[in-house]
Design a protein around this motif. Structure first.
Motif, PDB file in Angstrom:
ATOM      1  N   SER A   1      15.358  27.234  -7.205  1.00  0.00           N
ATOM      2  CA  SER A   1      14.813  26.099  -7.941  1.00  0.00           C
ATOM      3  C   SER A   1      15.753  24.917  -8.064  1.00  0.00           C
ATOM      4  O   SER A   1      15.479  23.998  -8.827  1.00  0.00           O
ATOM      5  N   GLY A   2      16.881  24.911  -7.358  1.00  0.00           N
ATOM      6  CA  GLY A   2      17.724  23.737  -7.337  1.00  0.00           C
ATOM      7  C   GLY A   2      19.058  23.913  -8.029  1.00  0.00           C
ATOM      8  O   GLY A   2      19.285  24.890  -8.760  1.00  0.00           O
ATOM      9  N   PRO A   3      19.983  22.962  -7.820  1.00  0.00           N
ATOM     10  CA  PRO A   3      21.340  23.108  -8.361  1.00  0.00           C
ATOM     11  C   PRO A   3      21.425  23.022  -9.876  1.00  0.00           C
ATOM     12  O   PRO A   3      22.282  23.677 -10.480  1.00  0.00           O
ATOM     13  N   VAL A   4      20.576  22.204 -10.514  1.00  0.00           N
ATOM     14  CA  VAL A   4      20.640  22.113 -11.973  1.00  0.00           C
ATOM     15  C   VAL A   4      20.240  23.445 -12.620  1.00  0.00           C
ATOM     16  O   VAL A   4      20.976  23.972 -13.468  1.00  0.00           O
ATOM     17  N   PRO A   5      19.080  24.025 -12.247  1.00  0.00           N
ATOM     18  CA  PRO A   5      18.784  25.369 -12.774  1.00  0.00           C
ATOM     19  C   PRO A   5      19.847  26.394 -12.395  1.00  0.00           C
ATOM     20  O   PRO A   5      20.156  27.297 -13.189  1.00  0.00           O
ATOM     21  N   GLY A   6      20.417  26.259 -11.193  1.00  0.00           N
ATOM     22  CA  GLY A   6      21.460  27.196 -10.792  1.00  0.00           C
ATOM     23  C   GLY A   6      22.658  27.147 -11.704  1.00  0.00           C
ATOM     24  O   GLY A   6      23.194  28.185 -12.130  1.00  0.00           O
ATOM     25  N   LEU A   7      23.110  25.930 -12.038  1.00  0.00           N
ATOM     26  CA  LEU A   7      24.249  25.795 -12.940  1.00  0.00           C
ATOM     27  C   LEU A   7      23.907  26.279 -14.341  1.00  0.00           C
ATOM     28  O   LEU A   7      24.721  26.934 -14.999  1.00  0.00           O
ATOM     29  N   LEU A   8      22.703  25.962 -14.793  1.00  0.00           N
ATOM     30  CA  LEU A   8      22.293  26.450 -16.106  1.00  0.00           C
ATOM     31  C   LEU A   8      22.272  27.976 -16.137  1.00  0.00           C
ATOM     32  O   LEU A   8      22.718  28.601 -17.100  1.00  0.00           O
ATOM     33  N   ALA A   9      21.744  28.596 -15.067  1.00  0.00           N
ATOM     34  CA  ALA A   9      21.689  30.064 -15.016  1.00  0.00           C
ATOM     35  C   ALA A   9      23.085  30.660 -15.009  1.00  0.00           C
ATOM     36  O   ALA A   9      23.353  31.667 -15.686  1.00  0.00           O
ATOM     37  N   ALA A  10      24.006  30.063 -14.249  1.00  0.00           N
ATOM     38  CA  ALA A  10      25.384  30.552 -14.232  1.00  0.00           C
ATOM     39  C   ALA A  10      26.015  30.428 -15.611  1.00  0.00           C
ATOM     40  O   ALA A  10      26.729  31.332 -16.073  1.00  0.00           O
ATOM     41  N   GLY A  11      25.748  29.313 -16.283  1.00  0.00           N
ATOM     42  CA  GLY A  11      26.281  29.141 -17.633  1.00  0.00           C
ATOM     43  C   GLY A  11      25.689  30.120 -18.622  1.00  0.00           C
ATOM     44  O   GLY A  11      26.395  30.661 -19.485  1.00  0.00           O
ATOM     45  N   ILE A  12      24.387  30.371 -18.516  1.00  0.00           N
ATOM     46  CA  ILE A  12      23.732  31.324 -19.416  1.00  0.00           C
ATOM     47  C   ILE A  12      24.282  32.731 -19.195  1.00  0.00           C
ATOM     48  O   ILE A  12      24.532  33.477 -20.158  1.00  0.00           O
ATOM     49  N   MET A  13      24.496  33.107 -17.924  1.00  0.00           N
ATOM     50  CA  MET A  13      25.102  34.411 -17.654  1.00  0.00           C
ATOM     51  C   MET A  13      26.492  34.496 -18.282  1.00  0.00           C
ATOM     52  O   MET A  13      26.848  35.501 -18.920  1.00  0.00           O
ATOM     53  N   THR A  14      27.279  33.449 -18.116  1.00  0.00           N
ATOM     54  CA  THR A  14      28.631  33.445 -18.670  1.00  0.00           C
ATOM     55  C   THR A  14      28.613  33.628 -20.173  1.00  0.00           C
ATOM     56  O   THR A  14      29.458  34.339 -20.742  1.00  0.00           O
TER      57      THR A  14
END
Length: 699
Positions: A142-155
Motif C-alpha cells: 500500500s505504499g511507503p507511508v503505510p510501510g513506515l507507519l507499520a514499521a513504527g507500529i511494530m517497533t
C-alpha cells in the motif's frame, strides 16, 4: 470524486518518479531506491535505529530464561547438545520444545562468551529485521507511508518491545512469520513458485522455533495465494501443494531426526512419557493445549502455574527487590478472560490487550471497510489481496489463541504484524478518503473508537502513567473537533485538517508508544520468561513456578541456594561451589560430575559452569528418565559416582503434586539404600544451601 483506495479499479499510488530519489550505489544504504521517495530510506533507518535502541536498552540486565538459558549454555558447550537441542552438556535429555530458537543464542554464546546479553543479542537483531521486513511488505502492498507507519507500529507494540529485548523463542518465530508473509506476497503478485517455496521454508524455520504456532498462519498464506494470484486454479493449487511439501519437510526435519535415531544414541525427549518427538511436538506442545490427554504419552501440563490467572496464593509474589513481578500501578487481578485459559474474550482482557491490542478498533475497521470498498475489484487486485492476507492472518491467529491455554504473553506477538499492517494502511486510507471529501466519517469514527478503547485500557491500570488517559481524551477531542470543523468548511486539506490528522495520530499511537517506551525502565521491561511491557504481574520467577513453590510454598525458602534459583542466577553459592568442586575432584574419571533427581536443581550448576550434570525428570519432573536400571548401569560402568537428592519440595512439579514419577522415585529409593551420604562438612557447605544431599555410589 473517487480515491485510490475506494476506486474499483485503481490501487494505492506509490511514488515511483525517479526525480524523487537520487541515483543510488549499492553500498549507499541510506539513500532511497529509485522507486521510493527520497525521504523513505532515511525515515526507515530512523525507525530501525529506534527499534534497535529500544530492544537493546536493557540487554546487559535482560536476565535468563532459566530452563532455556541452561539449554543454550549446554548447546554452546557441546555440539552433540546443539545438534539435538539438549538441556545438559552430556546430551541426556532434550528440552521440552524443538530447539531451533536456541541455535542463534548458542552460537552467539560461543562467539561472545556465555552472558545474558549474548543470549539476548540475536533477539535484538531478529526484532530489527522484523521491523525492516514489515516496512517492505506493507510498502509493496500500500505504499511507503503505510510501510513506515507499520514499521513504527511494530517497533512500538508493547509485547514486542519486551520480547525482542529478552532471550525467548517468540522473537525468532515472529521474524520467520513476517519473512514468510514477505515471500508469499511476492509469490502472489507474480504467481511465482520460488517465492512461495521460500515462504514455506520460512514457516518451517518458524516451526523449529515455536512448533505448531508457526502453522497457524498457513491458512492465511495458502488461501491468499489460491484466491489472489494470477493464473489458472490448477497451477495455483500445484504451487500451494509444492510449498506445503517444503513447509512439512523443513518443519518436521528435527522430529524426523529424533524419531529415526535409536533412543540409545540420542537424548530422551522431555515433555513425554514415551520418549517420542511426535508426542512432544503434537501432544505436549500441540493438541493437548486445547484439552489434556488428547495425545497419549505427554507429561501433564503445569496448568495454572504460569501468570496469576487461576493461580493459588503466592503464585505471583516476586521477591521485594525484583522487578520481574508487578510494577507499581498493577491493575486488576488476571482472572476469567484476562488470564491465559481457553476463554473467547481473553484477547480483550487486561492481560493481553494492553500488550498487543491498542489498535484493535482501527485494524478491524480498516479490514472491514477495505474489503467493502474494494469488493468490485478484480480477483487479483493488489490492495484487496493485502486485506485478505492480513485479515485471514488476524482472524485465524486470534481464534486459535482464544481456544488454547496461553501460558506466556509473548504468544500473542503473532497478532502484531497483521495489526500493524491493517492499522497503518487504514490510517492512510481513511485520511485519503477524508482529504478527498468522501466518506469523511471513516477517519473521525476510527479516532473516536480508538479513543474510547484506549482510555478504557488505560483505566484498567489507573496508577500506571496516570496522565495518559487524560492526554488521550484532550488530544482525541481536539482531533475530532478539528476534523469536523474542517469538513464543515470544506477545507479537507488545509491547516485545520492537517492539525486534526496530527492530533489523530497522537490519539491512535500515544498509548502503545508510552507502554512500549516504559521498557526503558527495567521495572516495566518484563522478563525472559514473559514478554510484558508496563505493570503487568508475570507471576514471579519461572523457576519458582516450575518447582511448584506456588502450590503451598513447600520448597526450602530463605537459603542462599533457593534465592539463587529463584532469581535465575548464574552464580553458585559457596556451598554449591564446594559441592561441585568436591564431586569433580573425586569422580574418578566419571562422565558426569553428578546426577540430580530434580532437573530444576541442576539448572544453576549448568548455567554457571557448563558442568556435565545429569538432570532427572525433565522440566516438570514427570519425564520417566533415567530409570533405576539406567542409573545402576552408569554407576557400574564408572560413568557416574555422585547423585544429589533434592530436599522436599525441589523434586519437580509432578512429584510435588502427587502425580508421581515412578522412575525417579525408584532412583531416589535405590540411592538412599545403596549409596553413601556425603556430609556437607566434607565440601565446606550445608545441605540447606545445596538444596539436597550428596551421595557417593559405587567404588
Amino acid at each position: 470524486m473517487t480515491t485510490a483506495l475506494d476506486s474499483p479499479t485503481a490501487s494505492l499510488p506509490e511514488p515511483t518518479s525517479p526525480q524523487k530519489a537520487d541515483v543510488r550505489r549499492g553500498w549507499e544504504v541510506w539513500k532511497s531506491p529509485a522507486d521510493q521517495p527520497r525521504w523513505a530510506r532515511p525515515a526507515l533507518l530512523a525507525v530501525a535505529a529506534l527499534a534497535a535502541l529500544l530492544y537493546s536498552w536493557n540487554i546487559t540486565t535482560s536476565g535468563y530464561a532459566p530452563f532455556y538459558a541452561v539449554a543454550a549454555r549446554s548447546m554452546s558447550e557441546s555440539w552433540e547438545a546443539f545438534f539435538y537441542g539438549a538441556l545438559d552438556p552430556g546430551a541426556t535429555l532434550t528440552i521440552d520444545k524443538l530447539a531451533g530458537f536456541l541455535w542463534p543464542q548458542a552460537l552467539s554464546a560461543r562467539v561472545f562468551g556465555f552472558h545474558a546479553w549474548s543470549l539476548t543479542l540475536p533477539q535484538v537483531v531478529e526484532g530489527v529485521v522484523t521491523v525492516l521486513v514489515t516496512y517492505r511488505v506493507v510498502r509493496r502492498w500500500s505504499g511507503p507511508v503505510p510501510g513506515l507507519l507499520a514499521a513504527g507500529i511494530m517497533t512500538l507494540t508493547p509485547v514486542l518491545a519486551s520480547m525482542f529485548g529478552h532471550s525467548m523463542e517468540d522473537g525468532a518465530l515472529t521474524m520467520c512469520l513476517v519473512l514468510a508473509a514477505d515471500a508469499c506476497q511476492r509469490a502472489v503478485l507474480g504467481a511465482r513458485l520460488l517465492p512461495l517455496l521460500a515462504a514455506g521454508a520460512w514457516i518451517g524455520l518458524g516451526f523449529q522455533a515455536k512448533m505448531l504456532q508457526a502453522w497457524v498462519v498457513l491458512p492465511a498464506l495458502a488461501l491468499a495465494y489460491l484466491l489472489l494470484a494470477p493464473g489458472p486454479l490448477r497451477r495455483r493449487t500445484g504451487h500451494v501443494l509444492a510449498a506445503g511439501a517444503v513447509t512439512a519437510a523443513v518443519s518436521l526435519s528435527s522430529v524426523l531426526l529424533l524419531t529415526v535415531t535409536p533412543a540409545s544414541d540420542r537424548p530422551y525427549v522431555d515433555g513425554t512419557t514415551d520418549n517420542s518427538a511426535v508426542t512432544m511436538v503434537f501432544g505436549y506442545n500441540g493438541f493437548n493445549r486445547f484439552s489434556d490427554d488428547l495425545v497419549e504419552g505427554s507429561v501433564d501440563q503445569m496448568t495454572g502455574a504460569v501468570g496469576t490467572a487461576g493461580a493459588p496464593p503466592n503464585a505471583g509474589t516476586p521477591a521485594p527487590d525484583r522487578p520481574d513481578g508487578a510494577g507499581s500501578g498493577a491493575g486488576p487481578s488476571n482472572d476469567g478472560s484476562s488470564g491465559g485459559g481457553p476463554t473467547p474474550g481473553k484477547l480483550l482482557g487486561s492481560r493481553f490487550a494492553p500488550e498487543v491490542g491498542w489498535l484493535y478498533p482501527l485494524a478491524l475497521m480498516s479490514l472491514a471497510l477495505g474489503l467493502r470498498w474494494r469488493r468490485t475489484t478484480p480477483r487479483t487486485d493488489r490492495i484487496r489481496g493485502g486485506f485478505v492476507l492480513w485479515g485471514l492472518w488476524l482472524t485465524v491467529s486470534a481464534g486459535v489463541l482464544s481456544a488454547i491455554e496461553v501460558p506466556h504473553t509473548a504468544y500473542v506477538a503473532m497478532l502484531a504484524p497483521a495489526l500493524a499492517a491493517l492499522s497503518a494502511t487504514g490510517i492512510v486510507m481513511f485520511w485519503r478518503a477524508y482529504r478527498d471529501g468522501r466518506r469523511t466519517w471513516a477517519l473521525r469514527t476510527a479516532v473516536a473508537a480508538e479513543l474510547v478503547w484506549s482510555v478504557f485500557l488505560c483505566f484498567l491500570y489507573p496508577d500506571f502513567l496516570p496522565w495518559l488517559p487524560w492526554l488521550l481524551m484532550a488530544v482525541g477531542a481536539g482531533a475530532i473537533t478539528a476534523l469536523t470543523l474542517a469538513h464543515r468548511k470544506g477545507l479537507h486539506s488545509g491547516w485545520l485538517a492537517t492539525g486534526g490528522l496530527v492530533a489523530s495520530l497522537v490519539t491512535l499511537l500515544a498509548a502503545p508508544a508510552a507502554w512500549s517506551l516504559s521498557v526503558l525502565d527495567p521495572q516495566y521491561a518484563g522478563t525472559a520468561m514473559d514478554a510484558t511491557a508496563g505493570p503487568f504481574n508475570t507471576g514471579g520467577s519461572a523457576v519458582h513456578r516450575a518447582a511448584n513453590v506456588v502450590h503451598g510454598s513447600n520448597a526450602p525458602q530463605g537459603t542462599a541456594a533457593a534465592e539463587a534459583s529463584l532469581n535465575e542466577s548464574d552464580t553458585l553459592t559457596a556451598s554449591q561451589h564446594g559441592l561441585l568442586r568436591y564431586a569433580e575432584q573425586h569422580r574418578e574419571g566419571a562422565t558426569f560430575v553428578f546426577a540430580a533427581d530434580s532437573a530444576i536443581m541442576s539448572w544453576n550448576y549448568i548455567l554457571a559452569t557448563g558442568a556435565k550434570v545429569l538432570p532427572m525428570g525433565g522440566f516438570s519432573g514427570g519425564a520417566p528418565t533415567p530409570t533405576v536400571t539406567d542409573v545402576k548401569q552408569l554407576v557400574a560402568e564408572g560413568r557416574l559416582r555422585y547423585v544429589v537428592l533434592a530436599a522436599d519440595g525441589w523434586q519437580g512439579f509432578a512429584q510435588t503434586q502427587g502425580k508421581g514419577n515412578a522412575a525417579i522415585t525408584g532412583v531416589r529409593s535405590w540411592v538412599k539404600t545403596a549409596c553413601t551420604a556425603v556430609p556437607a562438612t566434607a565440601y565446606g557447605g550445608n545441605s540447606a544451601d545445596t538444596q539436597g544431599t550428596l551421595y557417593r555410589c559405587g567404588g
